[in-house]
Motif scaffolding. Sequence first.
Motif, mmCIF file in Angstrom:
data_model
loop_
_atom_site.group_PDB
_atom_site.id
_atom_site.type_symbol
_atom_site.label_atom_id
_atom_site.label_comp_id
_atom_site.label_asym_id
_atom_site.label_seq_id
_atom_site.Cartn_x
_atom_site.Cartn_y
_atom_site.Cartn_z
ATOM 1 N N UNK A 88 -66.078 20.826 20.381
ATOM 2 C CA UNK A 88 -65.181 21.818 19.948
ATOM 3 C C UNK A 88 -64.617 21.791 18.456
ATOM 4 N N UNK A 89 -65.512 22.182 17.672
ATOM 5 C CA UNK A 89 -65.175 22.252 16.248
ATOM 6 C C UNK A 89 -64.550 23.767 16.033
ATOM 7 N N UNK A 90 -63.527 23.625 15.147
ATOM 8 C CA UNK A 90 -62.811 24.895 14.487
ATOM 9 C C UNK A 90 -63.555 25.376 13.333
ATOM 10 N N UNK A 91 -63.833 26.625 13.252
ATOM 11 C CA UNK A 91 -64.537 27.173 12.101
ATOM 12 C C UNK A 91 -63.706 28.290 11.506
ATOM 13 N N UNK A 92 -63.519 28.028 10.330
ATOM 14 C CA UNK A 92 -62.481 28.631 9.548
ATOM 15 C C UNK A 92 -63.798 29.543 8.381
ATOM 16 N N UNK A 93 -63.302 30.834 8.160
ATOM 17 C CA UNK A 93 -63.948 31.651 7.155
ATOM 18 C C UNK A 93 -63.273 32.365 5.972
ATOM 19 N N UNK A 94 -63.514 32.023 4.814
ATOM 20 C CA UNK A 94 -62.937 32.704 3.623
ATOM 21 C C UNK A 94 -64.003 33.535 2.985
ATOM 22 N N UNK A 95 -63.664 34.855 2.740
ATOM 23 C CA UNK A 95 -64.582 35.669 2.219
ATOM 24 C C UNK A 95 -63.778 36.212 0.785
ATOM 25 N N UNK A 96 -64.269 36.167 -0.445
ATOM 26 C CA UNK A 96 -63.725 36.758 -1.727
ATOM 27 C C UNK A 96 -64.691 37.611 -2.249
ATOM 28 N N UNK A 132 -60.073 37.281 1.938
ATOM 29 C CA UNK A 132 -59.913 37.268 3.483
ATOM 30 C C UNK A 132 -60.016 36.023 4.158
ATOM 31 N N UNK A 133 -59.083 35.608 4.753
ATOM 32 C CA UNK A 133 -59.067 34.314 5.376
ATOM 33 C C UNK A 133 -58.676 34.349 7.013
ATOM 34 N N UNK A 134 -59.802 33.916 7.711
ATOM 35 C CA UNK A 134 -59.999 33.866 8.908
ATOM 36 C C UNK A 134 -59.927 32.405 9.552
ATOM 37 N N UNK A 135 -58.498 32.045 9.943
ATOM 38 C CA UNK A 135 -58.299 30.563 10.416
ATOM 39 C C UNK A 135 -57.880 30.385 11.743
ATOM 40 N N UNK A 136 -58.517 29.952 12.741
ATOM 41 C CA UNK A 136 -58.223 29.728 14.008
ATOM 42 C C UNK A 136 -57.457 28.543 14.135
ATOM 43 N N UNK A 137 -56.528 28.562 14.714
ATOM 44 C CA UNK A 137 -55.883 27.460 15.038
ATOM 45 C C UNK A 137 -56.899 26.073 15.458
ATOM 46 N N UNK A 138 -56.829 24.906 15.047
ATOM 47 C CA UNK A 138 -57.481 23.805 15.414
ATOM 48 C C UNK A 138 -57.152 22.980 16.672
ATOM 49 N N UNK A 139 -57.942 22.532 17.555
ATOM 50 C CA UNK A 139 -57.359 21.508 18.479
ATOM 51 C C UNK A 139 -57.285 20.400 17.723
ATOM 52 N N UNK A 140 -56.361 19.498 18.439
ATOM 53 C CA UNK A 140 -55.881 18.129 17.888
ATOM 54 C C UNK A 140 -55.580 17.228 19.156
ATOM 55 N N UNK A 141 -55.145 16.169 18.969
ATOM 56 C CA UNK A 141 -54.743 15.288 19.903
ATOM 57 C C UNK A 141 -53.407 15.370 20.644
ATOM 58 N N UNK A 165 -55.392 39.140 0.655
ATOM 59 C CA UNK A 165 -54.636 39.219 -0.632
ATOM 60 C C UNK A 165 -55.297 40.179 -1.499
ATOM 61 N N UNK A 166 -55.158 41.303 -1.500
ATOM 62 C CA UNK A 166 -55.664 42.459 -2.274
ATOM 63 C C UNK A 166 -54.921 42.563 -3.664
ATOM 64 N N UNK A 167 -55.681 42.475 -4.538
ATOM 65 C CA UNK A 167 -54.998 42.204 -5.988
ATOM 66 C C UNK A 167 -55.544 43.024 -7.077
ATOM 67 N N UNK A 168 -55.211 44.491 -7.132
ATOM 68 C CA UNK A 168 -55.499 45.374 -8.448
ATOM 69 C C UNK A 168 -54.839 45.254 -9.647
#
Length: 302
Positions: free
Chosen positions: A198-206, A229-238, A252-255
């Motif tokens: 049950x891994x947790x996968x985060x995705x960051x796109x710039x 753009x950061x999509x970070x699901x909470x990760x399972x832990x003990x 974080x849009x930055x013009x």
Amino acid sequence: SSVQETVTVTSAAPTVDVRNSGVASDYGSDTIKSMPLARGSFLDIANIAPGVSKESGNLYTVAFGSDRFPNSFQFDGVDASDVDTALARIQPMPDIFQEVQVLGLGAKSEYGGFLGSVVNMISKSGGNTFSGGVSLFEQPHSWTGNNAPAGNMPLTRAKYHDVSAQFGGPIKKDKIWFFAAYEMVKDGSSSFNVNPSYPTTTTTTKYFAKFSWAPSTKHELWFSYHDERDDWPGGLSSTSTADTLNQRNLRYPTPSLHWRSIFNDKTVFQAKYSGWYMRENYVPLNGCYTCNQVYDGLTGMT
């Protein structure tokens, strides 16, 4: 007749400028390219400067005897500092840096609001020839160390992919140029003592784009736009189960828009509009905003 000889000596700018009484380190794009960076944060570059070090992993920077709060982070003239958390809210990809300056005591008066260091990041621009590059960074589980005590499940790396691409060149030679870059990072893992099924996968796109226009040798206009753009699901832990977790989505849009005119060797006019904006959402993984997420059997509280 006589014989004449002309010798021209050229060299790159030194990392430490001995002509300036201020404390400063300067890293160009070639130096940055050769650094063994983790690529997740520009602080990897700043933290190698003399008098600067990292704190709490790689989240914070302390410099010249100060704590982590009085630092200033500048990206193309945008103040990216978060005074509440001491974090740099903008984390540009290292492939777009033309130069990174780390300034301390004695920095010019244009840099204010700091007692520690100023990290000034300057992005690349397009030129009169087309150029670009593609990079891929991988980290399989077999390359991940295991320091878990016997009888415990170690961190398990399910995937790590970092893909980036950059391209720039002229729209109209000697007048209009562009530069664009893209990066996507997928990081999947299960933490200590969590079932690796049950891994947790985060995705960051710039994304980054920059357009420059020089109507004459004394006037220049340029516009840049950076988005993360950061999509970070909470990760399972003990100590946590799936029904207590949420999905964290950030943007974080930055013009940044700049105009500069040089009238003579003593008069320069510059105007700019820039800023960063944060959009942050927390969404329960089960999609229910009203469901009880945690129940304490001892106290009966939810």
